[in-house]
Enzyme design. Structure first.
Site, PDB file in Angstrom:
ATOM      1  N   GLU A   1       5.400 -46.775   8.831  1.00 12.67           N
ATOM      2  CA  GLU A   1       5.234 -47.603   9.628  1.00 12.67           C
ATOM      3  C   GLU A   1       5.791 -48.933   9.109  1.00 12.67           C
ATOM      4  OE1 GLU A   1       2.881 -45.935   8.342  1.00 12.67           O
ATOM      5  OE2 GLU A   1       0.975 -45.723   9.393  1.00 12.67           O
TER       6      GLU A   1
ATOM      7  N   GLU B   1       8.881 -42.061  -0.520  1.00  4.77           N
ATOM      8  CA  GLU B   1       7.961 -42.099  -2.054  1.00  4.77           C
ATOM      9  C   GLU B   1       8.960 -42.403  -3.051  1.00  4.77           C
ATOM     10  OE1 GLU B   1       5.782 -38.580  -2.060  1.00  4.77           O
ATOM     11  OE2 GLU B   1       4.436 -39.081  -0.397  1.00  4.77           O
TER      12      GLU B   1
HETATM   13  N1  THU Z   1       1.641 -42.782   4.381  1.00  6.88           N
HETATM   14  C1  THU Z   1       2.256 -43.509   5.442  1.00  6.88           C
HETATM   15  O1  THU Z   1       3.564 -43.325   5.415  1.00  6.88           O
HETATM   16  N2  THU Z   1       1.582 -44.398   6.309  1.00  6.88           N
HETATM   17  C2  THU Z   1       0.111 -44.365   6.445  1.00  6.88           C
HETATM   18  O2  THU Z   1      -0.361 -45.180   7.082  1.00  6.88           O
HETATM   19  C3  THU Z   1      -0.512 -43.652   5.366  1.00  6.88           C
HETATM   20  C4  THU Z   1       0.173 -43.063   4.116  1.00  6.88           C
HETATM   21  C5  THU Z   1       2.215 -42.055   3.462  1.00  6.88           C
HETATM   22  C6  THU Z   1       2.473 -42.701   2.205  1.00  6.88           C
HETATM   23  C7  THU Z   1       2.852 -41.461   1.297  1.00  6.88           C
HETATM   24  O3  THU Z   1       4.146 -41.301   1.148  1.00  6.88           O
HETATM   25  C8  THU Z   1       2.032 -40.529   1.982  1.00  6.88           C
HETATM   26  O4  THU Z   1       1.880 -40.799   3.273  1.00  6.88           O
HETATM   27  C9  THU Z   1       0.668 -40.009   1.320  1.00  6.88           C
HETATM   28  O5  THU Z   1      -0.101 -41.284   1.043  1.00  6.88           O
END
Ligand code: THU
Length: 139
Positions: free
Chosen positions: A59, A48
């Protein structure tokens, strides 16, 4: 929904390991991913950012690690998130993955024991892939 296999569970364990390394101070939603490509496993986690849209999905990280290592034949990806139900890949990640194999196996897990197995094609039907732009497979 597909049947869960031993290799699926093994890949899921790598995704759970990657999930532990998540950098998610804003959402506190930890995601781990493990890609199986050319016989190797590549991990990724969500990263993040204070500028929220700059956040990287787990992913995308795993896919990038595989591609940077020279792997191309991606046959499966396991994804684990902090949701109770299995965490599904976001729309953008479905598109990212479809670039390499629209038929790859997608193994999804969450905080419970429930696991969901689907193909990418089932998650993203009628994907926009390179064939629409260029028929030359030598590139
Ligand atoms: N997130 C992922 O890493 N992959 C996804 O397919 C869905 C969302 C993460 C992004 C963010 O850091 C957190 O999940 C909340 O959205």
């Amino acid at each position: 929904m597909r049947n869960l296999t031993q290799p699926d569970l093994a890949l899921l364990a790598f995704a759970r390991e990657a999930q532990e390394k998540s950098y998610s101070p804003y959402s506190s939603f930890r995601v781990g991913a493990a890609v199986f490509a050319d016989g190797e496993i590549y991990e990724g986690t969500n990263v993040e950012n204070a500028a929220y849209p700059a956040t990287l999905c787990a992913e995308a990280g795993a896919l990038s690690a595989a591609i940077a290592a020279g792997a191309r034949d991606i046959t499966a990806i396991a994804i684990v998130g902090d949701s109770e139900a299995p965490t599904v890949p976001c729309g953008t990640c479905r598109q990212r993955l479809a670039e390499f194999n629209p038929e790859m196996r997608v193994i999804m897990g969450g905080a419970s024991d429930e696991v969901m197995v689907m193909t990418l094609d089932e998650l993203l039907p009628e994907a926009f892939v390179r064939g629409f732009l260029d028929q030359d497979e030598s590139k």
